[in-house]
Design a protein around this motif. Structure first.
Motif, PDB file in Angstrom:
ATOM      1  N   ASP A  10     -18.681  31.577  49.755  1.00 46.49           N
ATOM      2  CA  ASP A  10     -17.339  31.450  50.319  1.00 46.49           C
ATOM      3  C   ASP A  10     -16.319  31.071  49.248  1.00 46.49           C
ATOM      4  O   ASP A  10     -15.205  31.606  49.226  1.00 46.49           O
ATOM      5  N   THR A  14     -13.365  33.536  48.472  1.00 39.84           N
ATOM      6  CA  THR A  14     -11.999  33.039  48.672  1.00 39.84           C
ATOM      7  C   THR A  14     -11.112  33.471  47.514  1.00 39.84           C
ATOM      8  O   THR A  14      -9.991  33.945  47.716  1.00 39.84           O
ATOM      9  N   ARG A  15     -11.612  33.361  46.309  1.00 35.03           N
ATOM     10  CA  ARG A  15     -10.836  33.783  45.145  1.00 35.03           C
ATOM     11  C   ARG A  15     -10.622  35.296  45.128  1.00 35.03           C
ATOM     12  O   ARG A  15      -9.528  35.781  44.875  1.00 35.03           O
ATOM     13  N   TRP A  17     -10.595  37.316  47.681  1.00 32.73           N
ATOM     14  CA  TRP A  17      -9.636  37.650  48.731  1.00 32.73           C
ATOM     15  C   TRP A  17      -8.226  37.228  48.366  1.00 32.73           C
ATOM     16  O   TRP A  17      -7.277  37.988  48.552  1.00 32.73           O
ATOM     17  N   GLU A  18      -8.058  36.026  47.842  1.00 32.49           N
ATOM     18  CA  GLU A  18      -6.719  35.535  47.515  1.00 32.49           C
ATOM     19  C   GLU A  18      -6.079  36.321  46.384  1.00 32.49           C
ATOM     20  O   GLU A  18      -4.890  36.607  46.422  1.00 32.49           O
ATOM     21  N   TRP A  19      -6.851  36.653  45.367  1.00 32.51           N
ATOM     22  CA  TRP A  19      -6.287  37.374  44.226  1.00 32.51           C
ATOM     23  C   TRP A  19      -6.031  38.834  44.563  1.00 32.51           C
ATOM     24  O   TRP A  19      -5.197  39.458  43.938  1.00 32.51           O
ATOM     25  N   ASN A  20      -6.780  39.386  45.523  1.00 33.54           N
ATOM     26  CA  ASN A  20      -6.561  40.734  46.036  1.00 33.54           C
ATOM     27  C   ASN A  20      -6.458  41.793  44.928  1.00 33.54           C
ATOM     28  O   ASN A  20      -5.568  42.634  44.929  1.00 33.54           O
ATOM     29  N   ASP A  31     -11.828  29.574  37.253  1.00 39.04           N
ATOM     30  CA  ASP A  31     -11.143  28.956  38.378  1.00 39.04           C
ATOM     31  C   ASP A  31     -12.048  27.964  39.111  1.00 39.04           C
ATOM     32  O   ASP A  31     -11.614  26.873  39.476  1.00 39.04           O
ATOM     33  N   GLU A  68     -14.370  43.747  43.535  1.00 41.65           N
ATOM     34  CA  GLU A  68     -13.246  43.830  44.463  1.00 41.65           C
ATOM     35  C   GLU A  68     -13.777  43.717  45.890  1.00 41.65           C
ATOM     36  O   GLU A  68     -14.822  44.288  46.216  1.00 41.65           O
ATOM     37  N   THR A  72     -11.419  42.292  54.352  1.00 41.90           N
ATOM     38  CA  THR A  72     -10.524  41.134  54.265  1.00 41.90           C
ATOM     39  C   THR A  72     -11.163  39.890  54.861  1.00 41.90           C
ATOM     40  O   THR A  72     -12.124  39.969  55.619  1.00 41.90           O
ATOM     41  N   ARG A  73     -10.594  38.757  54.542  1.00 44.50           N
ATOM     42  CA  ARG A  73     -11.058  37.508  55.141  1.00 44.50           C
ATOM     43  C   ARG A  73     -10.828  37.544  56.647  1.00 44.50           C
ATOM     44  O   ARG A  73     -11.639  37.054  57.417  1.00 44.50           O
TER      45      ARG A  73
END
Length: 165
Positions: A10, A14-15, A17-20, A31, A68, A72-73
């Protein structure tokens, strides 16, 4: 149905998904190291496992890979909620209990989502689809490529379930 992600999976996802955008093991490692001590090989293994489970796709770049997200989350959360709800012996009671746990912000988001999908359930129809006798809505201005939209081109499917992992 995908299994819930483990804690480290997770944190990595999370990274992603957030950085996309496609990310490297090194970027995720740097990070993550701001919060915990972790080895490069650990992050590499987690990303490889996520690739094998269908959560990320990867493309070779020199001797390394760029990873990649496949979905999506939001799609992940929806799949988890759907799985939990489908296992209930009383889906209506499960929804009532779930709605009772929601914060005011979550209830507002639910109202917004309900307006977007315009759900009108006909109790006489067990295959309940939207049935409001109004003319079809023109969705051409909507985000047709929204993740999870089955009509969207290149809409990613939910990652495959891999019970052996």
């Amino acid at each position: 149905m995908p299994r819930p992600l483990g804690e480290l999976e997770d944190a990595v996802m999370t990274r992603v998904w957030e950085w996309n955008r496609p990310v490297t093991v090194r970027e995720v490692l740097e990070d993550l190291q701001q919060e915990r001590s972790i080895a490069y090989t650990t992050v590499m293994t987690v990303l490889d496992n996520l690739h094998q489970k269908g959560w990320v796709r990867r493309e070779a770049e020199g001797r390394a890979y760029r990873y990649e997200a496949v979905s999506t989350r939001a799609a992940y959360a929806a799949a988890l909620m759907n799985e939990a709800w489908s296992r209930s012996d009383n889906p209506a009671a499960a929804l009532v209990a779930f709605f009772g746990m929601m914060s005011p912000e979550q209830r507002a988001a639910l109202r917004d989502a309900g307006r977007i999908v315009s759900i009108d359930v006909d109790p006489a129809d067990d295959n309940s689809a939207a049935s409001d006798n109004s003319p079809p809505r023109d969705n051409s201005s909507d985000n047709a490529s929204a993740p999870g939209n089955p009509e969207a081109p290149d809409s990613p499917a939910a990652p495959r379930s891999d019970s052996g992992r």
